[in-house]
Design a protein around this motif. Structure first.
Motif, PDB file in Angstrom:
ATOM      1  N   LYS A   1     -20.731  86.619 -15.551  1.00 50.17           N
ATOM      2  CA  LYS A   1     -19.806  87.506 -14.854  1.00 50.17           C
ATOM      3  C   LYS A   1     -18.498  86.758 -14.647  1.00 50.17           C
ATOM      4  O   LYS A   1     -18.510  85.631 -14.165  1.00 50.17           O
ATOM      5  N   TYR A   2     -17.413  87.362 -15.055  1.00 47.65           N
ATOM      6  CA  TYR A   2     -16.134  86.694 -14.925  1.00 47.65           C
ATOM      7  C   TYR A   2     -15.433  87.149 -13.660  1.00 47.65           C
ATOM      8  O   TYR A   2     -15.402  88.334 -13.348  1.00 47.65           O
ATOM      9  N   ASP A   3     -14.867  86.188 -12.931  1.00 51.32           N
ATOM     10  CA  ASP A   3     -14.173  86.548 -11.696  1.00 51.32           C
ATOM     11  C   ASP A   3     -12.758  87.036 -12.003  1.00 51.32           C
ATOM     12  O   ASP A   3     -12.264  86.923 -13.117  1.00 51.32           O
ATOM     13  N   LYS A   4     -12.161  87.586 -10.969  1.00 49.77           N
ATOM     14  CA  LYS A   4     -10.839  88.194 -11.121  1.00 49.77           C
ATOM     15  C   LYS A   4      -9.792  87.181 -11.597  1.00 49.77           C
ATOM     16  O   LYS A   4      -8.939  87.490 -12.417  1.00 49.77           O
ATOM     17  N   LYS A   5      -9.879  85.961 -11.081  1.00 48.58           N
ATOM     18  CA  LYS A   5      -8.904  84.922 -11.444  1.00 48.58           C
ATOM     19  C   LYS A   5      -8.964  84.648 -12.957  1.00 48.58           C
ATOM     20  O   LYS A   5      -7.925  84.520 -13.620  1.00 48.58           O
ATOM     21  N   THR A   6     -10.179  84.565 -13.500  1.00 50.31           N
ATOM     22  CA  THR A   6     -10.331  84.313 -14.939  1.00 50.31           C
ATOM     23  C   THR A   6      -9.757  85.483 -15.739  1.00 50.31           C
ATOM     24  O   THR A   6      -9.066  85.277 -16.744  1.00 50.31           O
ATOM     25  N   LEU A   7     -10.026  86.707 -15.280  1.00 46.86           N
ATOM     26  CA  LEU A   7      -9.513  87.878 -15.997  1.00 46.86           C
ATOM     27  C   LEU A   7      -7.994  87.946 -15.917  1.00 46.86           C
ATOM     28  O   LEU A   7      -7.332  88.333 -16.871  1.00 46.86           O
ATOM     29  N   GLU A   8      -7.439  87.538 -14.773  1.00 47.61           N
ATOM     30  CA  GLU A   8      -5.973  87.482 -14.657  1.00 47.61           C
ATOM     31  C   GLU A   8      -5.400  86.501 -15.665  1.00 47.61           C
ATOM     32  O   GLU A   8      -4.395  86.770 -16.316  1.00 47.61           O
ATOM     33  N   MET A   9      -6.055  85.359 -15.783  1.00 44.28           N
ATOM     34  CA  MET A   9      -5.589  84.354 -16.746  1.00 44.28           C
ATOM     35  C   MET A   9      -5.707  84.872 -18.179  1.00 44.28           C
ATOM     36  O   MET A   9      -4.859  84.592 -19.016  1.00 44.28           O
ATOM     37  N   MET A  10      -6.748  85.660 -18.442  1.00 39.20           N
ATOM     38  CA  MET A  10      -6.904  86.259 -19.766  1.00 39.20           C
ATOM     39  C   MET A  10      -5.731  87.202 -20.059  1.00 39.20           C
ATOM     40  O   MET A  10      -5.112  87.123 -21.125  1.00 39.20           O
ATOM     41  N   ILE A  11      -5.393  88.065 -19.100  1.00 38.15           N
ATOM     42  CA  ILE A  11      -4.295  89.024 -19.284  1.00 38.15           C
ATOM     43  C   ILE A  11      -2.969  88.293 -19.499  1.00 38.15           C
ATOM     44  O   ILE A  11      -2.149  88.697 -20.306  1.00 38.15           O
ATOM     45  N   GLU A  12      -2.793  87.191 -18.794  1.00 35.45           N
ATOM     46  CA  GLU A  12      -1.548  86.429 -18.899  1.00 35.45           C
ATOM     47  C   GLU A  12      -1.525  85.508 -20.122  1.00 35.45           C
ATOM     48  O   GLU A  12      -0.537  84.809 -20.348  1.00 35.45           O
ATOM     49  N   GLY A  13      -2.601  85.473 -20.887  1.00 33.16           N
ATOM     50  CA  GLY A  13      -2.646  84.621 -22.082  1.00 33.16           C
ATOM     51  C   GLY A  13      -2.760  83.147 -21.753  1.00 33.16           C
ATOM     52  O   GLY A  13      -2.308  82.298 -22.507  1.00 33.16           O
ATOM     53  N   LYS A  14      -3.367  82.827 -20.614  1.00 34.36           N
ATOM     54  CA  LYS A  14      -3.441  81.428 -20.171  1.00 34.36           C
ATOM     55  C   LYS A  14      -4.800  80.771 -20.428  1.00 34.36           C
ATOM     56  O   LYS A  14      -5.038  79.672 -19.958  1.00 34.36           O
ATOM     57  N   LEU A  15      -5.681  81.454 -21.144  1.00 34.86           N
ATOM     58  CA  LEU A  15      -6.976  80.845 -21.453  1.00 34.86           C
ATOM     59  C   LEU A  15      -6.917  80.188 -22.831  1.00 34.86           C
ATOM     60  O   LEU A  15      -6.167  80.618 -23.699  1.00 34.86           O
ATOM     61  N   SER A  16      -7.736  79.163 -23.008  1.00 36.21           N
ATOM     62  CA  SER A  16      -7.826  78.547 -24.334  1.00 36.21           C
ATOM     63  C   SER A  16      -8.597  79.504 -25.242  1.00 36.21           C
ATOM     64  O   SER A  16      -9.283  80.414 -24.760  1.00 36.21           O
ATOM     65  N   TRP A  17      -8.475  79.298 -26.538  1.00 41.61           N
ATOM     66  CA  TRP A  17      -9.199  80.155 -27.480  1.00 41.61           C
ATOM     67  C   TRP A  17     -10.705  80.084 -27.229  1.00 41.61           C
ATOM     68  O   TRP A  17     -11.409  81.097 -27.275  1.00 41.61           O
ATOM     69  N   GLU A  18     -11.214  78.898 -26.902  1.00 41.44           N
ATOM     70  CA  GLU A  18     -12.651  78.747 -26.653  1.00 41.44           C
ATOM     71  C   GLU A  18     -13.094  79.595 -25.453  1.00 41.44           C
ATOM     72  O   GLU A  18     -14.130  80.249 -25.492  1.00 41.44           O
ATOM     73  N   GLU A  19     -12.284  79.587 -24.389  1.00 41.93           N
ATOM     74  CA  GLU A  19     -12.613  80.383 -23.202  1.00 41.93           C
ATOM     75  C   GLU A  19     -12.503  81.879 -23.505  1.00 41.93           C
ATOM     76  O   GLU A  19     -13.359  82.671 -23.131  1.00 41.93           O
ATOM     77  N   LEU A  20     -11.415  82.235 -24.201  1.00 43.07           N
ATOM     78  CA  LEU A  20     -11.156  83.642 -24.500  1.00 43.07           C
ATOM     79  C   LEU A  20     -12.229  84.212 -25.426  1.00 43.07           C
ATOM     80  O   LEU A  20     -12.719  85.325 -25.220  1.00 43.07           O
TER      81      LEU A  20
END
Ligand SMILES: [Zn+2]
Length: 164
Positions: free
Chosen positions: A3-22
Motif C-alpha cells: 500500500k502506497y502512502d499519500k507522500k509516495t503518490l505525491e512524489m510519483m505525480i511530481e516525477g520525483k521517484l526513481s525508475w526503480e520505485e516508479l
C-alpha cells in the motif's frame, strides 16, 4: 500487496521517484483507494474550489461546477462541457512552414509542411502547452479522449459519480 502512502503518490505525480520505485508502483496491483488518494492530492494542488471528478490530461481536469461537468486547467481557465473538445478553446500555434518547423528541428530533420503541420495547443489562461498534434494540413482537430464517467465510477469504483 504493497500500500502506497499519500507522500509516495505525491512524489510519483511530481516525477520525483526513481525508475526503480516508479516501476514497482505502476506495474503492481493498485490499492483499492488509489483513485481517491490521487484525486485528493490533485485537489490540494489547485487553488479553485470545484470538485475534481476525473483527471483528463496533464494540467486538465473534469470538475463539477454548478452540477455541470466541465474541463478546467490548473490555472482555473474553464474550457466548457467535457463532451466538447477542449482544444477548440485553446490558443493554437500552427507550424506549417519550414521556417517555423526549423525552430524545433534541425534543417531537414523535421517534417515537410506540405504534408504535415504541427499544431501546438496552449491554455488561454496560463499559456501552458497542453498538447501537440502532428497532422496533415486541413486535418480536423483531434478529440483525444471522451471518458464515460458514469460507467467508470459505477463499474470500476463501485459507486455513483459525485453528481448523481
Ligand atoms: Zn491554464
Amino acid at each position: 500487496m504493497v500500500k502506497y502512502d499519500k507522500k509516495t503518490l505525491e512524489m510519483m505525480i511530481e516525477g520525483k521517484l526513481s525508475w526503480e520505485e516508479l516501476r514497482l508502483i505502476i506495474s503492481g496491483r493498485k490499492d483499492a483507494d488509489r483513485f481517491e488518494k490521487i484525486l485528493e492530492i490533485l485537489q490540494e494542488r489547485v487553488s479553485w474550489p470545484e470538485k475534481i471528478i476525473l483527471p483528463l490530461h496533464e494540467h486538465l481536469y473534469i470538475v463539477l461546477k454548478e452540477n455541470n461537468r466541465i474541463v478546467k486547467c490548473d490555472c482555473g481557465f474553464e474550457f466548457g462541457n467535457y463532451n466538447e473538445n477542449w482544444k477548440t478553446k485553446c490558443r493554437v500555434r500552427v507550424r506549417d512552414t519550414f521556417e517555423t518547423i526549423e525552430e524545433l528541428y534541425l534543417k531537414d530533420m523535421g517534417s515537410d509542411p506540405t504534408w504535415q503541420e504541427l499544431r501546438e495547443y496552449l491554455c488561454p489562461g496560463c499559456f501552458t502547452l497542453l498538447d501537440v498534434e502532428a497532422v496533415p494540413p486541413g486535418y480536423p482537430t483531434t478529440f483525444n479522449f471522451l471518458p464515460d464517467i458514469d460507467t467508470f465510477y459505477e463499474k470500476w469504483l463501485g459507486k455513483q459519480a459525485p453528481d448523481k
